[in-house]
Scaffold this active site. Sequence first.
Site, PDB file in Angstrom:
ATOM      1  N   HIS A   1       0.862  -1.196   0.000  1.00  0.00           N
ATOM      2  CA  HIS A   1       0.000   0.000   0.000  1.00  0.00           C
ATOM      3  C   HIS A   1       0.892   1.238   0.000  1.00  0.00           C
ATOM      4  O   HIS A   1       1.805   1.346   0.809  1.00  0.00           O
ATOM      5  CB  HIS A   1      -0.891   0.033   1.242  1.00  0.00           C
ATOM      6  CG  HIS A   1      -2.011  -0.962   1.199  1.00  0.00           C
ATOM      7  ND1 HIS A   1      -3.244  -0.718   1.764  1.00  0.00           N
ATOM      8  CD2 HIS A   1      -2.092  -2.194   0.661  1.00  0.00           C
ATOM      9  CE1 HIS A   1      -4.036  -1.765   1.561  1.00  0.00           C
ATOM     10  NE2 HIS A   1      -3.360  -2.672   0.907  1.00  0.00           N
TER      11      HIS A   1
ATOM     12  N   LYS B   1       1.806  -0.422  15.024  1.00  0.00           N
ATOM     13  CA  LYS B   1       3.227  -0.546  15.348  1.00  0.00           C
ATOM     14  C   LYS B   1       3.607  -1.815  16.115  1.00  0.00           C
ATOM     15  O   LYS B   1       4.793  -2.141  16.220  1.00  0.00           O
ATOM     16  CB  LYS B   1       3.680   0.668  16.180  1.00  0.00           C
ATOM     17  CG  LYS B   1       3.719   1.961  15.409  1.00  0.00           C
ATOM     18  CD  LYS B   1       4.918   2.000  14.477  1.00  0.00           C
ATOM     19  CE  LYS B   1       4.851   3.101  13.467  1.00  0.00           C
ATOM     20  NZ  LYS B   1       4.771   2.661  12.081  1.00  0.00           N
TER      21      LYS B   1
END
Length: 388
Positions: free
Chosen positions: A72, A296
């Site tokens: 992406h 994350k």
Amino acid sequence: MRTQVAIIGAGPAGLLLSHLLHLNGIESVVLESRTRADIEATIRAGVLEQGTMDILNEAGVGERMRREGAVHHGIELAFGGQRHRIDLTGLTGKAITVYPQHEVIIDLVAARQAAGGQLLFGVRKVAVAGIDTDRPVVSFEHHDVEQKVEADFVIGCDGFHGISRPLIPAAERQVHERIYPFGWFGVLVEAPPSSDELIYAQHQRGFVLISTRSPTVQRLYFQCDPHDRVENWSDDRIWAEFHTRMENGDGWKVKEGRIFQKNIIGMRSFVSTPMQSGRLFLAGDSAHIVPPTGAKGMNLAIADVKLLSRALETFYKKNDTVLLQSYTSDALKRVWRAEFFSWWMTRLLHTFDGASSFDQMIQRAELDNIVSSRALSTALAENYVGAF
Ligand code: APR
Ligand code: PHB
């Protein structure tokens, strides 16, 4: 049993560490309490930073990720009835890959087994003694037989609820924590993607994330009460919530499909320091947690073990402990930046009970500022792709 490095936990941290050590001729044993089928099927995170991909590629476990992962180049921020693209690649030169954590696990388990690695599933009663000596011992039960493994080092990769973190003497330990007053209601849906890119949406009724797992399976979340129960949410009620929060009458709609999994995740920020004591080192969720808004968690776990594998390699090849000694401070630099980013994204995009109209207008102004300023969009993009 005797090994060089005893690793507790076969999540991304434990499995990758074992494999990186193996590639450097260092032997390890991985002890996992769950079954292989269970760890390979548990749905967790899904976004890999470029640096994470690089590490997996260098370790020789990236082949399927390169083939099946979706690269992406941007994400969208949605608020005030409009969507705004953050051009990750245009702003940073880097991209992210959507490839589910359990697929990373499947690839790592296969690599460890192909290399003849010692990976024990279904172990029970894991206990550690002697982390303040140079011969710590891990005891456990496997197939109802009590066993012990003596090692040079013990690495706690056993996640937030593991036994490793409490082994660090309480007098040495400091915890920094924030628990958020909301959770994410996550669903897995059999449907084509609603969007080519991930959408992070801020709405008065609460945050929504439109993510994906594959061309046929989508991962969607909406902000909820962390104490709510999945039984309270019929499929119809879930879809009504997504439609209300996401659609603005321009014709774009969230694509519905069969919901085949529902879960509620709590949100917390957490860091426990130091990440080491004597011959014990912590990596990944055993030492720190981020709310999922910044994507994350897995990336941090992998960054930790990259540092640890280098430090252990330096110890075994040069008899030099310098990188082991600086492990906590080296790891925490990245950890705190990710803690900051995840907290900031969470604050930026969620609806807080009791927020005043001033708080709400400031939140909107911050979003407006980000999408209108190349500098602020770049800061978001750099953090998102992990460009440091
Ligand atoms: N003994 C052996 N294994 C244990 C024990 C124990 N006492 N306690 C926990 N484990 C195992 C768990 O079953 C799990 O498989 O340790 C593993 C920890 O894996 P993760 O929780 O995935 O942690 P980590 O490898 O640090 O990866 C962090 O996971 O939670 C996500 O978002 C997070 O993506 C991030 C990633
Ligand atoms: C996910 O697909 O599960 C996902 C993606 C992005 C996030 C969090 C979770 O920020």
